[in-house]
Scaffold this motif. Sequence first.
Motif, mmCIF file in Angstrom:
data_model
loop_
_atom_site.group_PDB
_atom_site.id
_atom_site.type_symbol
_atom_site.label_atom_id
_atom_site.label_comp_id
_atom_site.label_asym_id
_atom_site.label_seq_id
_atom_site.Cartn_x
_atom_site.Cartn_y
_atom_site.Cartn_z
ATOM 1 N N ILE A 69 60.355 25.717 96.460
ATOM 2 C CA ILE A 69 59.274 26.160 96.784
ATOM 3 C C ILE A 69 57.807 27.393 95.981
ATOM 4 O O ILE A 69 56.992 27.516 97.057
ATOM 5 C CB ILE A 69 60.295 27.876 97.373
ATOM 6 C CG1 ILE A 69 61.175 26.537 98.355
ATOM 7 C CG2 ILE A 69 59.208 28.595 97.550
ATOM 8 C CD1 ILE A 69 61.576 28.131 99.186
ATOM 9 N N ASP A 70 59.227 28.028 94.762
ATOM 10 C CA ASP A 70 57.387 27.728 94.352
ATOM 11 C C ASP A 70 56.683 27.122 93.026
ATOM 12 O O ASP A 70 55.094 27.486 93.111
ATOM 13 C CB ASP A 70 57.928 28.714 92.700
ATOM 14 C CG ASP A 70 59.125 30.148 92.944
ATOM 15 O OD1 ASP A 70 58.802 30.336 94.287
ATOM 16 O OD2 ASP A 70 60.000 30.535 92.310
ATOM 17 N N ALA A 83 64.489 26.274 109.137
ATOM 18 C CA ALA A 83 62.819 26.222 110.442
ATOM 19 C C ALA A 83 62.126 25.815 109.278
ATOM 20 O O ALA A 83 61.917 26.039 107.951
ATOM 21 C CB ALA A 83 62.352 26.572 111.421
ATOM 22 N N ARG A 84 61.419 24.655 109.753
ATOM 23 C CA ARG A 84 60.186 23.894 108.467
ATOM 24 C C ARG A 84 58.819 23.895 109.425
ATOM 25 O O ARG A 84 59.494 22.824 110.286
ATOM 26 C CB ARG A 84 60.776 22.652 107.716
ATOM 27 C CG ARG A 84 61.951 22.436 107.090
ATOM 28 C CD ARG A 84 62.912 21.529 106.845
ATOM 29 N NE ARG A 84 63.527 20.712 108.002
ATOM 30 C CZ ARG A 84 63.501 20.226 108.044
ATOM 31 N NH1 ARG A 84 63.577 18.791 106.516
ATOM 32 N NH2 ARG A 84 64.185 19.368 108.963
ATOM 33 N N SER A 85 58.489 23.679 108.744
ATOM 34 C CA SER A 85 56.902 23.260 109.137
ATOM 35 C C SER A 85 56.443 21.734 109.009
ATOM 36 O O SER A 85 57.097 21.255 108.031
ATOM 37 C CB SER A 85 55.445 23.620 108.396
ATOM 38 O OG SER A 85 55.398 24.010 106.820
ATOM 39 N N ALA A 86 55.332 21.141 109.626
ATOM 40 C CA ALA A 86 55.920 19.696 109.412
ATOM 41 C C ALA A 86 55.420 19.401 108.126
ATOM 42 O O ALA A 86 55.809 18.668 107.344
ATOM 43 C CB ALA A 86 54.169 19.548 110.226
ATOM 44 N N GLU A 87 54.442 20.684 106.720
ATOM 45 C CA GLU A 87 54.319 20.225 105.510
ATOM 46 C C GLU A 87 55.121 20.706 104.668
ATOM 47 O O GLU A 87 55.757 19.762 103.724
ATOM 48 C CB GLU A 87 53.322 21.466 105.285
ATOM 49 C CG GLU A 87 51.648 21.147 106.229
ATOM 50 C CD GLU A 87 51.566 22.212 106.905
ATOM 51 O OE1 GLU A 87 50.918 21.794 108.129
ATOM 52 O OE2 GLU A 87 52.839 22.846 108.059
ATOM 53 N N ALA A 88 56.656 21.918 104.955
ATOM 54 C CA ALA A 88 56.913 21.625 104.132
ATOM 55 C C ALA A 88 58.470 20.139 104.256
ATOM 56 O O ALA A 88 59.417 20.233 103.917
ATOM 57 C CB ALA A 88 58.146 22.613 104.923
ATOM 58 N N LYS A 89 57.855 19.469 105.716
ATOM 59 C CA LYS A 89 58.836 18.674 106.384
ATOM 60 C C LYS A 89 58.536 17.083 105.031
ATOM 61 O O LYS A 89 59.521 16.573 104.627
ATOM 62 C CB LYS A 89 59.082 18.277 107.153
ATOM 63 C CG LYS A 89 59.941 19.639 108.342
ATOM 64 C CD LYS A 89 60.033 18.776 109.611
ATOM 65 C CE LYS A 89 60.824 19.909 110.691
ATOM 66 N NZ LYS A 89 60.734 19.151 112.527
ATOM 67 N N ARG A 90 57.133 17.296 105.086
ATOM 68 C CA ARG A 90 56.722 16.222 104.459
ATOM 69 C C ARG A 90 57.353 16.724 103.087
ATOM 70 O O ARG A 90 57.035 15.374 102.020
ATOM 71 C CB ARG A 90 54.835 15.570 104.398
ATOM 72 C CG ARG A 90 54.853 15.460 105.607
ATOM 73 C CD ARG A 90 53.636 15.021 105.629
ATOM 74 N NE ARG A 90 52.934 16.134 105.583
ATOM 75 C CZ ARG A 90 52.160 16.657 107.125
ATOM 76 N NH1 ARG A 90 52.226 16.395 108.174
ATOM 77 N NH2 ARG A 90 51.295 18.203 106.683
ATOM 78 N N LEU A 91 56.981 17.556 102.290
ATOM 79 C CA LEU A 91 57.609 17.592 101.300
ATOM 80 C C LEU A 91 59.380 17.811 100.477
ATOM 81 O O LEU A 91 59.851 17.216 99.409
ATOM 82 C CB LEU A 91 57.935 19.502 100.780
ATOM 83 C CG LEU A 91 55.895 19.934 100.356
ATOM 84 C CD1 LEU A 91 55.948 21.436 100.389
ATOM 85 C CD2 LEU A 91 55.297 19.074 99.670
ATOM 86 N N GLY A 92 60.091 17.166 101.580
ATOM 87 C CA GLY A 92 61.064 17.254 101.626
ATOM 88 C C GLY A 92 62.596 17.748 101.622
ATOM 89 O O GLY A 92 63.526 17.503 101.129
ATOM 90 N N ILE A 93 62.375 18.726 101.895
ATOM 91 C CA ILE A 93 62.694 19.759 102.357
ATOM 92 C C ILE A 93 63.527 20.413 103.116
ATOM 93 O O ILE A 93 63.192 19.380 104.127
ATOM 94 C CB ILE A 93 62.044 21.811 101.958
ATOM 95 C CG1 ILE A 93 61.459 21.765 100.880
ATOM 96 C CG2 ILE A 93 63.272 22.633 102.498
ATOM 97 C CD1 ILE A 93 60.654 22.954 101.189
#
Length: 420
Positions: free
Chosen positions: A62-63, A39-49
Amino acid sequence: MFALVDCNNFYASCERLFRPDLQGRPIVVLSNNDGCVVARSAEAKRLGIKMAVPLFQVQEQIDRENVAVFSSNYALYGDISARVMTILEQEAPAVEVYSIDEAFLDLSGLAPHFSLVEYGLQIKRRVYQYTGIHVSVGIAPTKTLAKLANHAAKQYPATQGVVDLSDPQRQRRLLGLMPLREVWGVGRRLSRRLEQQGVTTALALADCSPAWIRSHYSVTLERTVRELNGQPCMELEACPPPRQQILCSRSFSHRITEYNDMRSAIAQYSARAAEKLREQNHLARVVTVFIRTNPHSQHERFYSNSASRILGVPSADSRRLTATALRLLKSIWQPGHRYMKAGLMLSDLYLPGHFQPSLFEAPESPAAMRLMQTVDNINHSGLGQVRFAGELLSSGWQMQRNHLSPAYTTRWDQLPVVRA
């Protein structure tokens, strides 16, 4: 008319509920044993994870990006989900809980009285007010169209999170924008087959002849085509059908080599499966246990085995099911291996009173069922836990959850504390 209400980035949203310091910060939630991103937040999705990527592959990112990482907190997610579903049940005459973060609502007959878009916005406001969870709402005359409407509600900010597809012309406009893979029930392999036939969008699929789809593909895909054209083929299931089998299985946090560790794991799986069995008011006649090592290891000999037993009389008694499971485990256990995974399955399920025993078999004892009900009541009360000694024999097999957040809403000792 159906509405599909879907919680936005549900696991990540639950983790953020009691952590205001995480507002705007990327969040990822990991699978069992902290293995992959689930699961990813919207911010994590924008990072391309990406979804399902192993943690070690994105650890550097991530770091670098200061991403908050959490182990799956099933107690928290389950409780917040129950609160959301309770609110939805107050908003509609019938509700089908489709998954932990999705539910279909029956809106039949409501359209002549008020705006369905305003109704969807009211649901969004109420769920957020009472739980802090943002939801999107898709409204349409079929479940498949409601799924697409919900996807559009998330994709296009101008909709304010609510899309109404009751208008046939609007349905076709949206279908023309949606790629085939976004249609509910059309998987990757089926999408490739259809694209080879020139069917590349949801609209192209809707325009296919149902008879041709049925003859070349399946009845299931024919129903999807009809649903895309506004013909309901799936009713609301207010009471979902009971499962035909119950499976409890986990990969271990590290390889298991000791019999007592495996025995403890199987005992706990058996007790949990029996509890699920009683929750749906069923009895099981077949118990199956399986164990296996890592099939991909190049340095260890692969070993996998399973064993089953048919009970003379179906049972939901944890004592009987666990004793049977442990005898099966003993029959397939081989020392000298490093076991990666084990599981237990209950199958051949019956409703109480629907199995005819032989002359030499007694039916399930009412006293045993009362005892099991008492155990379940205690375990669900929040006041304590009743466990079999075999479950506590060892904890060396337990899941790895190094980033687990508190059970904010289900344990007194983990309630959030507000300091002035």
